[in-house]
Design a protein around this motif. Structure first.
Motif: not given
Length: 980
Positions: A109, A117, A119-120, A123-124, A156-158
């Motif tokens: 990221l 973060s 949170e991010k 989440e993954i 994570v970086k989509n």
């Protein structure tokens, strides 16, 4: 999304044929879906993944990304492409072992400029069933967990494209199945490209299967929905495939058993979903050609770069420590050699004065002109100061106050009760100057009265604590022989110096004379008998009020009158010759005012008709000097000898007189050539020759050392007996005579003037021992015609500057005029430090030039050490660099990692080098000072060395990092990952 147009990737081998990993491959990949790439090892499938992922570059052909050709792509554009669009999943995980799970994910990221973060990241991790693993280190994870971390980092970086190279190679079947199910979900809105050997997973999960062999596509099929698939059993080299819903017949079972017998090692039975069927792929429509492709340039966060850079240091601690020791030593030696090479007298003087806490200095005045023949030569001379000079000096700084002083040589050791054990003694220098101060002046000059008060009449004086300490050590004896023990300053008040001045007070001058000894002053004075130490102490005592006699203003002013002499132009000199005395030829170096003779009692005029008030123009008085008249028949020497013989004849040869002479010989036996007092013969045994010889010794002593009182024969006094005899003899033997005053300049200009000598100034002590102190006394009206100008009043000015660097710097900067060979008038600051540095400064400056070469050698050596360490570190981190490049880091990001690593090493080297250099400078200064008996701060590690060390340490770090990193940044990421 991706289009391969005639892609070739050939590998040239040193020995053997060229390997065609990809041989003219053309493919178009869709925007979404799951594409499997199959083939045997070496078939080209991994090379395909590396080329389309930008980890490797094709030998020929073109790769188009969303219609953008990559033929002209630079390496950092491939990096940006991966950073923006591609998420890699490697078989070997390729995660960073020095980072936590969360940091491994978060860096993907951060390279996109996004905030990593919690949170991010969590989440993954939740999606991959790895809740709570964010702070775990990779070495605590299983193989499957590491693979999921790699997947999380890719997702994570989509990214628009996910590329997986043998992702299940290190996983069990259950975990592998879970992985493909995850990728299958992602393929609904992303392009997922998987390189694998597993046909079953490919057929179960793949939307498209591309099979390679020898660098070519041999099969390219896509899954299509089958409305009415034939139910059957198929036998092939890959195994047995049974269509879902088909019931095996007896014939099928027999075939299966036969197949199993013939293919024991590769038997595979699988059930084919009859809802779908793989058919030859119809290539998707390619993107229209474009020149625009929005890519995100990576930017490695400083914290991450610092962490990766620092992590390398702990893997090679032994080499690191050795490199730091050697490099910091080299840097410190560079700092020291540069400090030596950049030796500056001014800065060294300032630092040494501060280190030694020198609080007082004196100011003197000089004049310099250039030679008319050679501009490289100059003439310099010392001038006296006037009141106007004191006003000019005051402009240096309003905090400074300048007190005028007149230099004298005034000994008072006759008043010592005990004589020093050694010829040299700390308290044997006497008085060096006269000053007059008020009570207010004492405060301004930072002087305090220890006892008594200031003088109020001409016969009184206050003495400095240096005089008091001398009497405290050796005791006091007066002219009558009474002895006194001096224990406190008050004990000295009321005593007399040479029966001339009554001591009214003792004042403190912040004296620190003990620093010139190596311990106890009384026991170490024999160590001080050397030229350097004597010079230092003389300068130290003269550079303040330490040897200043504080006298009444009228006494001071009278001495000022004696000071107001005349001087010739700086480029001129004077010879004095006489036609009356052909052998008389002298070089003159003093020109006194005849008006001052009224203040002296040693003037002998040749004729009673001549007085100081009725002199004719160009009448002069000469100072009597044995050197002037040596070997001149009928000259002054003959007259003095005649007077002395007459005086010796007056010594009655009685037992008392000869006993007194014997006592004198025993007292000063070494001065008369005796080995010990016992070698002096008793006066009763003297022969006639010895009697004459020893009485002559006695007469000379009376005329010189003991001319005021005679301790051996009180009935006779030296000066009172000899002076009338000498004066009468001179008047009898001399009449006024002519001398030629010849003034010549170095430019060739000359002046000749005839003068008439009408008298002598005669002092027997100076007659015998002041060999070069020759003076003529000129009338004020005659001086201009002789090209003589009047000198100033004061020999020097004393000022208190304390330990203020600002004031000291301003005063020491006055000496720059001396160093820069400035012409004209200038002032000079004097103390034992400036004198010593001027004494040895030129030698140090010559030596310091040699240190420039040494400094360069040390700097190069340190650079090579750092280069070697960084190069090895880059090699050690090569795989991690490849991983970072694979996830989108550019070369500049990689450089920042090693810049940080080099910066850490450089900082450690810099700190250690500075500490060692500063300590080394102090040690060298100390031991050099010890060798010359004088502390000298000639090596000063300051801002220059600090700046140079910063420049060189970090410059070397930059260069040392740039060279190997530049080479590595030009490598393809796949080569770095595979440690090639």
């Amino acid at each position: 999304m991706l289009e391969l147009v005639n892609i070739k990737r050939y590998y040239t081998q040193k020995k053997g044929p060229t390997v065609k990993a990809l041989d003219d491959v053309s493919l178009v990949f869709p925007e979404t879906g799951m594409v499997f790439v199959l083939g045997k090892s070496g078939s080209g499938k991994s090379t395909l993944l590396n080329v389309i992922g930008g980890l490797d570059q094709a030998t020929g052909g073109d790769l188009l990304i969303k219609g953008k050709s990559t033929k002209k792509f630079k390496q950092d554009e491939y990096d940006s492409y991966r950073n923006t669009m591609v998420g890699f999943i490697f078989q070997e995980y390729n995660i960073l072992n020095d980072f936590t799970v969360g940091q491994n994910i978060g860096i993907a990221l951060e390279l996109q400029g996004l905030k990593a973060s919690n949170e991010k990241i969590n989440e993954i991790l939740n999606i991959l069933d790895m809740q709570g693993y964010a702070h775990r280190k990779p070495n605590t994870l299983s193989g499957g967990q590491k693979q999921r971390v790699a997947i999380a980092r890719a997702l994570v970086k989509n990214p628009q494209i996910i590329m997986a190279d043998e992702p299940t190679g290190a996983l069990d079947s259950a975990t592998g199945k879970q992985l493909f199910e995850t990728l299958k979900k992602l393929s609904k809105d992303k392009l997922v490209i998987v390189v694998t050997h597993d046909h079953e997973f490919a057929e179960n999960y793949g939307d498209r299967i591309i099979e390679f062999s020898d660098g070519k596509v041999i099969r390219d099929v896509s899954k299509e929905k089958n409305e009415a698939q034939e139910l059957k059993t198929v036998f092939s080299e890959e195994g047995i495939t049974v269509t879902a819903g088909y019931e095996l017949t007896t014939e099928d079972l027999a075939k299966i058993n036969e197949y199993l017998r013939q293919n024991r090692n590769k038997t595979l039975i699988k059930v084919l979903n009859n809802d779908y069927e793989f058919k030859d792929t119809i290539q998707p429509q390619a993107y229209p050609k474009t020149e625009k492709l929005e890519l995100i340039k990576s930017k490695m966060p400083f914290k991450s770069a610092l962490k990766i850079g620092a992590s390398a240091l702990k893997h090679k601690t032994g080499r690191l420590v050795l490199s730091i020791i050697l490099a910091s030593t080299a840097f410190s030696m560079f700092g020291l050699t540069d400090a030596m090479a950049s030796f500056k007298r001014t800065q060294s003087t300032i630092n040494t004065m501060l280190d030694l806490d020198i609080k007082y200095s004196t100011i003197s005045k000089y004049e310099r002109i250039k030679s008319p023949y050679d501009d490289s030569w100059t003439y310099t001379r010392n001038l006296r100061l006037e009141d106007e000079d004191l006003i000019e000096l005051q402009k240096i700084d309003e905090e400074l106050e300048f007190f005028p002083a007149v230099t004298i040589e005034y000994s008072y050791t006759n008043n010592f009760d005990e004589r020093p054990e050694y010829g040299f003694d700390l308290y044997n220098f006497g008085i060096g100057s006269l000053v007059t101060l008020t009570a207010a002046d004492l405060n301004t000059a930072h002087l305090t009265l220890l006892a008594g008060e200031l003088p109020t009449v001409t016969t009184e004086a206050a003495v400095p604590e240096y005089v008091y300490q001398g009497f405290k050590k050796y005791g006091y004896v007066n002219a009558a022989g009474f002895k006194y023990k001096i224990e406190k300053p008050e004990d000295l008040v009321g005593k007399k110096l040479n029966e001339q001045f009554t001591i009214t007070g003792v004042f403190a001058t912040q004296l620190d004379i003990e620093r010139f000894t190596s311990g106890d002053t009384a026991n170490n004075e024999e160590d001080l008998i050397d030229y350097v130490t004597i010079m230092q102490i003389r300068e130290y005592l003269a550079s303040g009020f330490h040897t200043s006699l504080l006298v009444h203003p009228s006494v001071f002013n009278m001495q000022v009158e004696f000071n107001r002499q005349y001087q010739v132009p700086i480029d001129s000199y004077v010879n004095l010759t006489s036609t009356d005395y052909i052998d008389l030829s002298i070089y003159l170096n003093r020109f006194d005012r005849i008006e001052t003779l009224a203040l002296r009692d040693d003037v002998v005029l040749f004729n009673d008709d001549i007085t100081l008030d009725n002199l004719a123009p160009f009448d002069i008085v000469l100072s009597a000097n044995a050197y002037m008249w040596q070997d001149i028949p009928g000259g002054l020497n003959d007259s003095v000898e005649a007077a002395k013989n007459q005086f010796i004849a007056m010594i009655v040869g009685t037992a008392d007189n000869d006993a007194a002479i014997e006592n004198m010989l025993r007292e000063y036996y070494t001065a008369y050539g005796f080995a010990s007092p016992d070698d002096v013969p008793a006066y009763t045994t003297w022969t006639g020759v010895e009697q004459t010889k020893y009485r002559t010794y006695y007469a000379n002593e009376l005329l010189t050392t003991f001319y005021d009182t005679n301790p051996f024969q009180p009935a006779l006094t030296g000066k009172n007996q000899i002076s009338p005899l000498v004066n009468a003899r001179i008047k009898n033997d001399f009449d006024p005579f002519s001398v030629s005053f010849n003034l010549a300049s170095y430019s060739g200009d000359e002046l000749n003037k005839t003068l008439r000598v009408v008298g002598f100034t005669f002092d027997y002590l100076r007659f015998n021992y002041a060999w070069e102190d020759i003076s003529i006394f000129i009338q004020e009206n005659d001086a201009p015609s002789l090209r003589l100008s009047r000198q100033g009043a004061y020999d020097l000015a004393i000022t208190y500057h304390g330990n203020s660097r600002t004031l000291i710097t301003k005063l020491v900067n006055l000496n720059n005029d001396l160093l820069h060979q400035k012409e004209g008038l200038y002032y000079r600051t004097n103390n034992e430090v400036s004198s010593m540095i001027n004494f040895i400064g030129e030698f140090i400056e010559i030596i310091s030039r040699l240190f420039v070469v040494a400094g360069v050698i040390f700097a190069i050596f340190a650079a090579l050490l750092l280069l070697n360490f960084i190069t090895l570190s880059v090699a050690f981190k090569k795989q991690e660099i490849g991983i970072l490049r694979a996830i989108g880091a550019r070369g500049i990001d990689v450089s920042s990692i090693f810049m940080n690593e080099a910066g850490i090493i450089a900082s450690i080297n810099l700190i250690v080098a500075l500490i060692v250099a500063i300590i080394g400078a102090r040690v060298i200064n100390h031991y050099v000072g010890k060798s010359i008996n004088f502390y000298l701060s000639f090596i000063n590690v300051g801002l220059r060395q600090f700046a140079l060390l910063i420049l060189i340490a970090f410059g070397v770090a930059f260069i040392s990092s740039f060279i190997p990193v530049f080479r590595l940044s030009r490598k393809k990421p796949i080569d770095a990952i595979r440690m090639r």
